[in-house]
Write an enzyme that holds these catalytic residues in place. Sequence first.
Site, PDB file in Angstrom:
ATOM      1  N   GLU A   1       0.848  -1.192   0.000  1.00 15.59           N
ATOM      2  CA  GLU A   1       0.000   0.000   0.000  1.00 15.59           C
ATOM      3  C   GLU A   1       0.881   1.238   0.000  1.00 15.59           C
ATOM      4  O   GLU A   1       1.897   1.290   0.688  1.00 15.59           O
ATOM      5  CB  GLU A   1      -0.875  -0.028   1.253  1.00 15.59           C
ATOM      6  CG  GLU A   1      -1.764   1.188   1.461  1.00 15.59           C
ATOM      7  CD  GLU A   1      -2.568   1.056   2.734  1.00 15.59           C
ATOM      8  OE1 GLU A   1      -3.384   0.124   2.830  1.00 15.59           O
ATOM      9  OE2 GLU A   1      -2.362   1.875   3.665  1.00 15.59           O
TER      10      GLU A   1
ATOM     11  N   TYR B   1      -6.513   6.949   0.614  1.00 14.56           N
ATOM     12  CA  TYR B   1      -7.139   8.255   0.414  1.00 14.56           C
ATOM     13  C   TYR B   1      -6.993   9.056   1.696  1.00 14.56           C
ATOM     14  O   TYR B   1      -7.253   8.551   2.788  1.00 14.56           O
ATOM     15  CB  TYR B   1      -8.622   8.129   0.065  1.00 14.56           C
ATOM     16  CG  TYR B   1      -9.238   9.479  -0.240  1.00 14.56           C
ATOM     17  CD1 TYR B   1      -9.214   9.982  -1.530  1.00 14.56           C
ATOM     18  CD2 TYR B   1      -9.771  10.268   0.776  1.00 14.56           C
ATOM     19  CE1 TYR B   1      -9.721  11.242  -1.813  1.00 14.56           C
ATOM     20  CE2 TYR B   1     -10.287  11.532   0.507  1.00 14.56           C
ATOM     21  CZ  TYR B   1     -10.260  12.012  -0.794  1.00 14.56           C
ATOM     22  OH  TYR B   1     -10.743  13.267  -1.054  1.00 14.56           O
TER      23      TYR B   1
END
Length: 316
Positions: A18, A50
């Site tokens: 990630e 996000y």
Amino acid sequence: MKVTEYISNSKDTIFSFEILPPLKGKGIDDLYAAIDPLMEFNPPFVNVTYHREEYQYNEMGNGLLKKVSVRKRPGTVGICAAIMNKYKIDAVPHLICGGFTKEETESALIDLKFLGVDNVLALRGDPIKSEQVFSPAKGGNAYASDLINQMDEMNQGKYLHEETVNNPSNFCIGTAGYPEKHFEAMNMSTDLNYLKMKVEAGADFIVTQMFFDNSKYFSFVEKCKSIGIDVPIIPGLKPITSLRHISFLPKFFHIDFPEALSIELSKCKTNEQVKQVGKEWGINQTKELKEMGAPVIHFYTMGRGESVKNIAKEVF
């Protein structure tokens, strides 16, 4: 391709990681520099987080306050497009409830569908610094299960203000799970019931919060199975790399260090010593998970890929 398809088609544990969108002002090359070192391990997909915009109110001198954005990162949708174009792999964007109306969520999903994104990770999101507790946007989804339901409705061709049955989306939907329970949950049992609600709403796979005790992951998987959760559960790992992590990670992510790890960390006086302990623990943790058949090992890089690379090259 969908995350669930990668898992079902693979004969071995998959490597994934990630990334964080870079801070405002940084360019695409900064993003690639964080990804490039990890591409040798052939990740089929990369998650893109996000981050909500944050604000402060500045006095204007006339008794009025001006709302000013103080933290903003490039858009997750655009970053996913860049990753898919450069590396020819799938990107998994995170979408959150906080800060979005349902209409804005639908617009983001339409953009992702247009770009050919097959997977989305649906999260409630955390409160921003100015909030005591999480507060959904007016007209937005209040819980991750609501967000997942909206995505699932689109997969059935049902949009907010019209039905487009002939043009449904086909997202593979992921959600978050907590081997040590979400900090807002009353207990593990209630947390597992909320997780089951998310799966019943349409979640196809689960990615766990970071943990450092594999026994908690194995126990979590068994508890999920016992209440009928049968989707893949992907363990999430984070290398410990600094003295700050020793207190920050347990406090911020509401997790515990195993006693054996805490004993070794308590001996460390420098960041380099912590990195070495974190590397050795991460290698052993990853090897055990891989040997026990974890479908994917998902690493949280926090924008720093070198520590993940040092672990991955010993295991993958």
